[in-house]
Scaffold this motif. Sequence first.
Motif, PDB file in Angstrom:
ATOM      1  N   ALA A   1      53.937  47.608  45.754  1.00 55.08           N
ATOM      2  CA  ALA A   1      52.922  48.870  45.698  1.00 55.08           C
ATOM      3  C   ALA A   1      53.321  49.305  44.271  1.00 55.08           C
ATOM      4  N   ALA A   2      54.470  50.035  43.887  1.00 50.18           N
ATOM      5  CA  ALA A   2      54.524  50.772  43.144  1.00 50.18           C
ATOM      6  C   ALA A   2      53.920  50.006  41.280  1.00 50.18           C
ATOM      7  N   LEU A   3      54.408  49.148  41.490  1.00 48.52           N
ATOM      8  CA  LEU A   3      53.534  48.265  40.306  1.00 48.52           C
ATOM      9  C   LEU A   3      52.662  48.112  40.634  1.00 48.52           C
ATOM     10  N   ALA A   4      52.027  48.050  41.671  1.00 52.12           N
ATOM     11  CA  ALA A   4      50.211  47.396  41.480  1.00 52.12           C
ATOM     12  C   ALA A   4      49.856  49.188  40.725  1.00 52.12           C
ATOM     13  N   ALA A   5      50.060  50.026  41.438  1.00 50.33           N
ATOM     14  CA  ALA A   5      50.067  51.523  41.410  1.00 50.33           C
ATOM     15  C   ALA A   5      49.740  52.115  39.124  1.00 50.33           C
ATOM     16  N   ALA A   6      50.702  50.740  38.901  1.00 48.14           N
ATOM     17  CA  ALA A   6      50.831  51.024  37.510  1.00 48.14           C
ATOM     18  C   ALA A   6      50.010  50.498  36.896  1.00 48.14           C
ATOM     19  N   ASN A   7      50.097  48.788  37.208  1.00 48.61           N
ATOM     20  CA  ASN A   7      49.314  47.856  36.629  1.00 48.61           C
ATOM     21  C   ASN A   7      47.837  47.865  36.801  1.00 48.61           C
ATOM     22  N   ARG A   8      46.988  47.542  37.583  1.00 47.93           N
ATOM     23  CA  ARG A   8      46.131  47.230  38.076  1.00 47.93           C
ATOM     24  C   ARG A   8      45.149  47.776  37.259  1.00 47.93           C
ATOM     25  N   THR A   9      43.500  46.537  37.722  1.00 52.40           N
ATOM     26  CA  THR A   9      42.878  46.453  36.875  1.00 52.40           C
ATOM     27  C   THR A   9      41.592  46.882  37.029  1.00 52.40           C
ATOM     28  N   VAL A  10      40.442  47.061  36.977  1.00 49.18           N
ATOM     29  CA  VAL A  10      39.276  47.161  37.318  1.00 49.18           C
ATOM     30  C   VAL A  10      39.177  46.133  38.861  1.00 49.18           C
ATOM     31  N   ASP A  11      39.437  44.751  38.092  1.00 50.87           N
ATOM     32  CA  ASP A  11      38.733  43.709  39.117  1.00 50.87           C
ATOM     33  C   ASP A  11      40.377  44.045  40.628  1.00 50.87           C
ATOM     34  N   ASP A  12      41.734  43.922  39.715  1.00 50.04           N
ATOM     35  CA  ASP A  12      42.526  44.325  41.281  1.00 50.04           C
ATOM     36  C   ASP A  12      42.189  45.137  42.309  1.00 50.04           C
ATOM     37  N   LEU A  13      41.124  46.221  42.187  1.00 46.03           N
ATOM     38  CA  LEU A  13      41.053  47.150  42.505  1.00 46.03           C
ATOM     39  C   LEU A  13      39.536  47.130  43.238  1.00 46.03           C
ATOM     40  N   GLU A  14      38.935  45.954  42.782  1.00 47.21           N
ATOM     41  CA  GLU A  14      37.759  45.379  43.404  1.00 47.21           C
ATOM     42  C   GLU A  14      38.221  44.807  44.517  1.00 47.21           C
ATOM     43  N   ARG A  15      38.514  44.055  44.223  1.00 49.27           N
ATOM     44  CA  ARG A  15      39.455  43.015  45.223  1.00 49.27           C
ATOM     45  C   ARG A  15      40.136  43.305  46.280  1.00 49.27           C
ATOM     46  N   LEU A  16      41.057  44.802  46.135  1.00 53.71           N
ATOM     47  CA  LEU A  16      41.991  45.489  46.673  1.00 53.71           C
ATOM     48  C   LEU A  16      40.800  45.695  47.959  1.00 53.71           C
ATOM     49  N   ALA A  17      39.910  46.468  47.287  1.00 47.22           N
ATOM     50  CA  ALA A  17      38.861  47.040  47.883  1.00 47.22           C
ATOM     51  C   ALA A  17      37.619  46.126  49.316  1.00 47.22           C
ATOM     52  N   ARG A  18      37.961  45.265  49.134  1.00 44.84           N
ATOM     53  CA  ARG A  18      36.866  44.012  49.553  1.00 44.84           C
ATOM     54  C   ARG A  18      38.168  43.486  50.855  1.00 44.84           C
ATOM     55  N   ALA A  19      39.277  43.470  50.284  1.00 43.66           N
ATOM     56  CA  ALA A  19      40.743  43.066  51.184  1.00 43.66           C
ATOM     57  C   ALA A  19      40.448  44.720  52.670  1.00 43.66           C
ATOM     58  N   VAL A  20      40.484  45.343  51.901  1.00 42.11           N
ATOM     59  CA  VAL A  20      40.631  46.515  53.062  1.00 42.11           C
ATOM     60  C   VAL A  20      39.200  46.170  53.602  1.00 42.11           C
ATOM     61  N   ASP A  21      38.275  46.086  53.293  1.00 37.90           N
ATOM     62  CA  ASP A  21      36.362  45.489  53.940  1.00 37.90           C
ATOM     63  C   ASP A  21      36.765  44.554  55.152  1.00 37.90           C
ATOM     64  N   THR A  22      37.917  43.696  54.652  1.00 36.11           N
ATOM     65  CA  THR A  22      37.686  42.360  55.301  1.00 36.11           C
ATOM     66  C   THR A  22      37.942  42.860  56.695  1.00 36.11           C
ATOM     67  N   ALA A  23      39.097  43.093  57.022  1.00 42.44           N
ATOM     68  CA  ALA A  23      39.882  44.356  58.586  1.00 42.44           C
ATOM     69  C   ALA A  23      38.361  44.802  59.323  1.00 42.44           C
ATOM     70  N   LYS A  24      37.275  45.032  58.476  1.00 38.09           N
ATOM     71  CA  LYS A  24      36.242  45.690  59.381  1.00 38.09           C
ATOM     72  C   LYS A  24      35.476  44.854  60.187  1.00 38.09           C
ATOM     73  N   ARG A  25      35.203  43.779  59.010  1.00 33.66           N
ATOM     74  CA  ARG A  25      34.194  42.631  59.343  1.00 33.66           C
ATOM     75  C   ARG A  25      34.179  42.246  61.288  1.00 33.66           C
ATOM     76  N   ALA A  26      32.612  41.904  60.978  1.00 33.89           N
ATOM     77  CA  ALA A  26      32.768  41.336  62.519  1.00 33.89           C
ATOM     78  C   ALA A  26      33.445  39.933  62.509  1.00 33.89           C
ATOM     79  N   ALA A  27      33.735  38.931  64.162  1.00 29.77           N
ATOM     80  CA  ALA A  27      34.640  38.119  63.819  1.00 29.77           C
ATOM     81  C   ALA A  27      33.732  36.234  63.175  1.00 29.77           C
ATOM     82  N   ASP A  28      32.657  36.803  63.149  1.00 26.34           N
ATOM     83  CA  ASP A  28      31.659  36.237  62.757  1.00 26.34           C
ATOM     84  C   ASP A  28      31.221  35.856  61.721  1.00 26.34           C
ATOM     85  N   ASP A  29      31.801  36.653  60.559  1.00 27.63           N
ATOM     86  CA  ASP A  29      31.027  37.645  59.453  1.00 27.63           C
ATOM     87  C   ASP A  29      31.945  36.368  58.468  1.00 27.63           C
TER      88      ASP A  29
END
Length: 228
Positions: free
Chosen positions: A110-138
């Motif tokens: 996580a520390a390395l991610a904070a130092a090295n993350r790219t815009v694409d990495d942040l977009e995928r991380l945001a989508r991964a966070v969003d995954t937990a809130k999706r409905a089961a049939d999504d």
Amino acid sequence: MTEAPQAGGLSDRLVDGLLDLISEGALGPGDSLPTVRELAQRFSVTTPTIREALRRLQTTDAVRMRHGSGIYVGEGIHRKLMPNPNSTPLKDEHIIQLVEARLTIEPGIAALAAANRTVDDLERLARAVDTAKRAADDNRPKLNFHRELAAASGNQVLFEVVDSLLAARSREQRALRAQIENHTRDYDQHVAIFLAVEAGDAEQARLLTEQHLRDLRTTITTNLGGHE
């Protein structure tokens, strides 16, 4: 064609030769290789022998053999580590060890991610966070937060360590997820880690990830009758 046995094993030498061919040709995933007949001629062996070497490479996805199409470089060609897909289920004490391993590895990731993350990495991380809130049939693709966090570290070996744990131990990972009682806290912790990574705060990302996994360890040891 007669193939004399040689030290080191013919199959091993053919595998090495095929990997050298891929490397020297600067071939990547999706690139095509010569036909089986052409490869057999190149290495002066029979076609069944070259097929056996190709099948060995296929088991690790270094190559992909498509019937009626050809032979291609696989996505696994650049992997440094390989999970064992045929391992037996883990016992309770090994599940706890799995969490302990993640607790040792992932805060630094996580520390390395904070130092090295790219815009694409942040977009995928945001989508991964969003995954937990999706409905089961999504049916949209589901991204794993910890896998994406490891990818954002910029370290391929560390990514493959986490990816291997999640892929080879998917049964145990599902069991771990099922034992999480406070899903709101779990989600909030992922959000906090994401925000620390987004802000480039390596120390905060490390501390938050460590606390997140300590909470998971407490839950697992309690539910499995272990000791904290």
